[in-house]
Design a protein around this motif. Structure first.
Motif, PDB file in Angstrom:
ATOM      1  N   GLN A  72     -30.286  -3.537  -3.904  1.00 61.46           N
ATOM      2  CA  GLN A  72     -29.332  -3.514  -5.006  1.00 61.46           C
ATOM      3  C   GLN A  72     -29.426  -2.193  -5.759  1.00 61.46           C
ATOM      4  OE1 GLN A  72     -29.931  -6.871  -7.568  1.00 61.46           O
ATOM      5  NE2 GLN A  72     -29.948  -8.308  -5.850  1.00 61.46           N
ATOM      6  N   GLN A 124     -25.638 -14.523   2.391  1.00 64.03           N
ATOM      7  CA  GLN A 124     -24.473 -14.048   1.655  1.00 64.03           C
ATOM      8  C   GLN A 124     -23.575 -13.210   2.557  1.00 64.03           C
ATOM      9  OE1 GLN A 124     -26.593 -12.150  -1.607  1.00 64.03           O
ATOM     10  NE2 GLN A 124     -25.773 -13.642  -3.033  1.00 64.03           N
ATOM     11  N   MET A 167     -25.753   3.084  -0.346  1.00 64.77           N
ATOM     12  CA  MET A 167     -25.695   3.743   0.962  1.00 64.77           C
ATOM     13  C   MET A 167     -24.259   3.924   1.403  1.00 64.77           C
ATOM     14  SD  MET A 167     -28.087   3.613   3.975  1.00 64.77           S
ATOM     15  CE  MET A 167     -27.842   4.243   5.598  1.00 64.77           C
ATOM     16  N   VAL A 216     -17.026  -7.008  -4.738  1.00 62.88           N
ATOM     17  CA  VAL A 216     -17.757  -8.107  -4.114  1.00 62.88           C
ATOM     18  C   VAL A 216     -19.265  -8.038  -4.362  1.00 62.88           C
ATOM     19  CG1 VAL A 216     -18.151  -7.121  -1.804  1.00 62.88           C
ATOM     20  CG2 VAL A 216     -17.802  -9.551  -2.050  1.00 62.88           C
ATOM     21  N   GLY A 217     -19.815  -6.830  -4.437  1.00 60.85           N
ATOM     22  CA  GLY A 217     -21.247  -6.697  -4.708  1.00 60.85           C
ATOM     23  C   GLY A 217     -21.593  -7.218  -6.095  1.00 60.85           C
ATOM     24  N   GLN A 228     -20.509  -4.398   9.956  1.00 67.63           N
ATOM     25  CA  GLN A 228     -20.108  -5.151   8.763  1.00 67.63           C
ATOM     26  C   GLN A 228     -21.325  -5.810   8.120  1.00 67.63           C
ATOM     27  OE1 GLN A 228     -16.643  -5.756   7.476  1.00 67.63           O
ATOM     28  NE2 GLN A 228     -16.662  -3.790   8.504  1.00 67.63           N
ATOM     29  N   MET A 235     -22.797  -0.864  -7.748  1.00 60.27           N
ATOM     30  CA  MET A 235     -24.046  -1.591  -7.906  1.00 60.27           C
ATOM     31  C   MET A 235     -25.004  -0.856  -8.849  1.00 60.27           C
ATOM     32  SD  MET A 235     -23.723  -4.324  -6.116  1.00 60.27           S
ATOM     33  CE  MET A 235     -25.373  -4.936  -5.840  1.00 60.27           C
ATOM     34  N   ARG A 254     -20.808 -11.188  -6.233  1.00 62.45           N
ATOM     35  CA  ARG A 254     -21.588 -12.110  -5.408  1.00 62.45           C
ATOM     36  C   ARG A 254     -23.075 -11.857  -5.464  1.00 62.45           C
ATOM     37  NH1 ARG A 254     -18.198 -16.174  -4.862  1.00 62.45           N
ATOM     38  NH2 ARG A 254     -16.232 -15.579  -3.873  1.00 62.45           N
ATOM     39  N   VAL A 255     -23.466 -10.605  -5.621  1.00 61.95           N
ATOM     40  CA  VAL A 255     -24.901 -10.314  -5.598  1.00 61.95           C
ATOM     41  C   VAL A 255     -25.478 -10.307  -7.010  1.00 61.95           C
ATOM     42  CG1 VAL A 255     -26.656  -8.648  -4.913  1.00 61.95           C
ATOM     43  CG2 VAL A 255     -24.645  -8.972  -3.495  1.00 61.95           C
ATOM     44  N   PHE A 264     -22.029   5.066   4.737  1.00 67.08           N
ATOM     45  CA  PHE A 264     -22.194   5.204   6.182  1.00 67.08           C
ATOM     46  C   PHE A 264     -21.200   6.167   6.804  1.00 67.08           C
ATOM     47  CE2 PHE A 264     -25.128   1.720   6.663  1.00 67.08           C
ATOM     48  CZ  PHE A 264     -24.803   0.856   5.638  1.00 67.08           C
ATOM     49  N   LEU A 307     -17.519   1.523   7.175  1.00 68.26           N
ATOM     50  CA  LEU A 307     -17.901   0.111   7.151  1.00 68.26           C
ATOM     51  C   LEU A 307     -17.387  -0.614   5.912  1.00 68.26           C
ATOM     52  CD1 LEU A 307     -21.511   0.257   8.618  1.00 68.26           C
ATOM     53  CD2 LEU A 307     -19.361  -0.136   9.779  1.00 68.26           C
ATOM     54  N   LEU A 308     -16.143  -0.374   5.572  1.00 71.36           N
ATOM     55  CA  LEU A 308     -15.531  -1.178   4.523  1.00 71.36           C
ATOM     56  C   LEU A 308     -15.314  -2.587   5.062  1.00 71.36           C
ATOM     57  CD1 LEU A 308     -12.785   1.100   2.935  1.00 71.36           C
ATOM     58  CD2 LEU A 308     -15.066   0.564   2.086  1.00 71.36           C
ATOM     59  N   PHE A 309     -15.302  -3.564   4.147  1.00 73.18           N
ATOM     60  CA  PHE A 309     -15.086  -4.946   4.564  1.00 73.18           C
ATOM     61  C   PHE A 309     -13.598  -5.115   4.843  1.00 73.18           C
ATOM     62  CE2 PHE A 309     -19.323  -5.409   3.831  1.00 73.18           C
ATOM     63  CZ  PHE A 309     -19.708  -5.333   2.506  1.00 73.18           C
ATOM     64  N   ILE A 319     -25.458  -3.388   0.235  1.00 77.32           N
ATOM     65  CA  ILE A 319     -25.208  -3.569  -1.196  1.00 77.32           C
ATOM     66  C   ILE A 319     -26.040  -4.715  -1.762  1.00 77.32           C
ATOM     67  CG2 ILE A 319     -22.917  -2.529  -1.282  1.00 77.32           C
ATOM     68  CD1 ILE A 319     -21.718  -5.297  -1.182  1.00 77.32           C
ATOM     69  N   GLY A 320     -27.056  -5.112  -1.022  1.00 77.94           N
ATOM     70  CA  GLY A 320     -28.002  -6.064  -1.588  1.00 77.94           C
ATOM     71  C   GLY A 320     -27.744  -7.522  -1.249  1.00 77.94           C
ATOM     72  N   ARG A 328     -17.845   1.590  -3.780  1.00 78.01           N
ATOM     73  CA  ARG A 328     -18.518   0.325  -3.535  1.00 78.01           C
ATOM     74  C   ARG A 328     -20.012   0.443  -3.788  1.00 78.01           C
ATOM     75  NH1 ARG A 328     -18.244  -2.270   2.397  1.00 78.01           N
ATOM     76  NH2 ARG A 328     -19.330  -0.327   2.867  1.00 78.01           N
ATOM     77  N   LEU A 344     -11.008  -7.423   2.893  1.00 76.29           N
ATOM     78  CA  LEU A 344     -10.879  -7.308   1.446  1.00 76.29           C
ATOM     79  C   LEU A 344     -10.128  -6.045   1.064  1.00 76.29           C
ATOM     80  CD1 LEU A 344     -14.557  -8.215   0.433  1.00 76.29           C
ATOM     81  CD2 LEU A 344     -12.577  -9.728   0.469  1.00 76.29           C
TER      82      LEU A 344
END
Lengths: 213, 261, 226
Positions: free
Chosen positions: B81, A125, B85, B104-105, A112, B157, B108-109, B87, B91-93, A119-120, B153, B96
């Motif tokens: 950013q 964060q 990538m 979310v990227g 995770q 970005m 938040r980013v 995987f 590896l999904l969150f 994603i940066g 996802r 959410l």
């Protein structure tokens, strides 16, 4: 003194017992999360310090720690036994909570975190938006256990003279020559508090469950 | 003249005692679809993780567009950013929904406005064919769907280049197709991609360049028709034979089989 | 720091007198807890509505109330119905009954992990339920439970400290005595803490050894199927 009066007298201590728990548990939570993060993400020094803290605090009887912390806190600042006792219980609980959150964060898994970085997201964060939300949910069952323990350990402030349930039971039991009745009532009151706490947290767990996870 | 998006020069990576990547150099131009093939454990995944700086390299240099991302002082979070990538294990969150995973990227980013991000995320989900699963949680999605959300996802970005690390290896056979379809569509739309995979059909049909790696080194690279039909090295030939045998893809045998009706 | 070491050296003998009692409390509490806890666990798993229910109630009650309250009920309360126990006996009983509830939960987990398959297989070769429990389930469960159970001795060591509130002459009581003599409560209780830590460490070491030497090859809690 009638039975009813005895029960009421002891019940009046519930407020204090709940208050002690409401100070100790959340304070222990904040400290526990901070220490857990230090343990996992802090460098070598901080991580080792946190590990030593955990081992020492969890290796000692709560009553011993309570006394030591109480005398240290009450010795340096002028506060009532209620606060000294509650803060001491918070410090004790924080070491157990640290282990709970540490376990939870480790369960979330490195994947995770890797996905978050990909994603940066910065490390901070990633911890804040991805790791912690999942870890906190995973922590609820063992935390529920710890919450019940703190409710029970609140009885230890009896030794500091705080007028909570147990001390009141002792007082009224001696006065009415019915200690068995008095202490049994106290036991039932604690049982009720522990039960409600566990039940409440069970409901919280259901409400925050991630669907299909 | 196409721009070079990614340049890798003499990269080496050592894990403990093992030199996982020995001396890798590679160039990826805009719109290229480069497929890395080779036996497992030869550092292909490691190479991808070195490109997006999830793993540090021991020596060598890497450029993204014209910026050297391996230079000291470079902010790796910012670099990531621009590199998408995907995987092997999605590896999904977990906490959410699909939509939130994609949003979310940007929110938040990149600090995008939530409404804009939602629109953008829905666009990406549509692109991978999953706009009707936006409200689902990862646990409610099939493997193929999860991987497509993961692709959305990464796309959200707006990356310069997409890296795919064995994207279908963890999928049941029936679900592989839907993911490869999306990847093929992306390639046609001009996305620059580096893909590590065992899917030889995909490699042959969609790749612009195939790179065969073994034991941390590039053994051979070239256009699919060269690598697959006229490999220069014995080792390449061996590997391709074994792998197409495994994945059932012998073009030369087709004539024999068809005779059987 | 040097002052503390001097203090510690000076009063250690006094503290050690109490330490002996603390160890006795722990050992007897553990033993009593085992002797009561194991049958309670078996009753919980295999007992019907009534016996199982009673076992469950016992476990819930003793895990759901503070050990200190249990101690007070036994020491101060029981004389009300004619049962007057000495401090030490009351402490042994309270600690034993308390530990039994926690141990019962550990045993229950292990018994359930062994699985109904083992019971089925045992019945299939003609054993009665009791025989199956005795010869097949328990031997495996008792080995399987060791890693989880090894938390209990330490837990009991820590819980035993509450006995000082009924003036049982244990380590804490001696520490209190030293504190009142020296007017230095912090150093006194800190000294006691050091002794408790050393005891913890020793108990942990013993438990690790027991875990290692008793592992059934290939069997781990959580990995049994059938």
């Amino acid at each position: 003194m009638a039975l009813f009066d005895i029960v009421v007298y002891i019940l009046e201590g519930v407020g204090i017992t709940i208050a002690v728990t409401l100070v100790a548990l959340p304070l222990g939570l904040v400290l526990g999360i901070v220490f857990a993060l230090l343990r996992i993400y802090g460098g070598k020094v901080l991580s080792s310090l946190a590990a030593v803290y955990s081992t020492v605090m969890r290796g000692l009887p709560p009553i011993v720690l309570l006394f030591i912390l109480y005398f240290i806190i009450a010795g340096s600042i002028n506060i009532e036994p209620f606060w000294a006792g509650s803060i001491s219980l918070a410090i004790i609980s924080s070491s157990y909570q640290m282990e709970i959150f540490r376990g939870a964060v480790l369960s979330v898994g490195q994947g995770q975190e890797m996905a978050a970085r990909a994603i940066g997201m910065s490390r901070m964060q990633g911890i804040r938006y991805i790791i912690l939300p999942q870890a906190l949910r995973l922590a609820i069952p063992p935390w529920s256990n710890e919450a019940a323990t703190v409710v029970k350990d609140s009885s230890l402030v009896y030794a500091l003279g705080v007028a909570e349930v147990l001390r009141r039971a002792q007082f009224v039991g001696a006065r009415t020559y019915q200690p068995l009745m008095a202490f049994s009532i106290a036991a039932l009151i604690y049982f009720g508090l522990v039960f409600l706490t566990s039940r409440g947290l069970s409901i919280l767990e259901e409400k925050t469950r991630i669907p299909a996870f | 003249m196409k721009n070079t998006i990614l340049r890798i020069e003499n990269v080496s990576k050592i894990y403990g005692e093992t030199e996982v990547l020995k001396d890798i150099s590679l160039e990826v131009k805009e719109g290229d679809n480069v497929v890395l093939i080779g036996p497992s454990g030869t550092g292909k995944s490691t190479l991808l993780r070195c490109i997006n700086q999830l793993t540090s390299i021991n020596s060598g240099r890497i450029w993204l567009d014209d910026e050297e991302i391996t230079a000291p002082g470079v902010n790796h979070d910012q670099v990531r950013q621009h590199i998408g990538m995907v995987f092997q294990d999605f590896l999904l969150f977990n906490h959410l929904t699909a939509l939130d995973n994609v949003m979310v990227g940007p929110v938040r980013v990149l600090g995008m406005d939530k409404e804009k991000a939602r629109e953008h995320a829905m666009y990406e989900l549509k692109r991978v064919g999953l706009e009707d699963r936006a409200g689902h949680y990862p646990g409610q999605l099939s493997g193929g769907q999860k991987q497509r959300v993961a692709i959305a996802r990464a796309l959200a970005m707006d990356p310069r280049i997409m890296l795919f690390d064995e994207p279908t290896s963890a999928l049941d056979p029936e679900l592989i197709g839907e993911v490869l379809e999306v990847m093929e569509k992306l390639a046609k739309e001009g996305m620059t991609m580096v893909v590590v995979t065992h899917e030889m059909g995909f490699a042959r049909e969609v790749a612009d360049k195939i790179v065969f790696m073994e034991k941390g080194l590039v053994v051979e690279e070239g256009a699919p028709k060269d690598i697959f039909y006229k490999p220069k090295f014995e080792r390449t030939r061996e590997f391709l034979w074994k792998i197409t045998e495994l994945y059932g893809d012998h073009d030369d045998d087709d004539d024999d089989e068809e005779d059987e009706d | 720091m040097a002052d503390f070491l001097a203090f510690f050296g000076k009063y250690l003998p006094v503290l050690l007198e109490g330490t002996l009692i603390t160890l006795k409390l722990t050992a007897i509490g553990l033993g009593l807890g085992f002797v009561i806890g194991l049958p309670v666990a078996v009753a919980r798993v295999y007992g019907g509505k009534w016996i199982g229910g009673f076992a469950n109630a016992y476990i819930s009650l003793f895990r759901g109330t503070p050990a200190l309250v249990q101690l007070f009920v036994i020491y101060f309360g029981l004389p009300d119905i004619g049962l007057t126990l000495s401090r030490l006996t009351a402490a042994y009983l309270a600690l034993g009954l308390n530990s039994a509830a926690y141990q019962a939960e550990y045993f229950r987990g292990a018994i359930q992990a062994i699985g109904s398959g083992q019971m089925k297989a045992a019945r299939a070769i003609g054993m009665t339920r009791i025989q199956a429990v005795r010869y097949i389930i328990l031997p495996q469960a008792l080995r399987l439970v060791i890693p989880a159970w090894s938390n209990e001795p330490i837990s009991l060591l820590k819980t035993s400290a509450i006995a000082f509130l009924i003036s049982v002459p244990d380590l804490m009581t001696e520490a209190k005595y030293v504190a009142s003599k020296t007017y230095n409560p912090i150093s006194s209780y800190l000294a006691a803490a050091v002794v408790y830590l050393v005891l913890s460490f020793i108990v942990n070491g013993v438990m690790s050894w027991v875990e290692k030497t008793s592992a059934i090859p290939g069997l781990k809690l959580g990995s049994t199927r059938s």
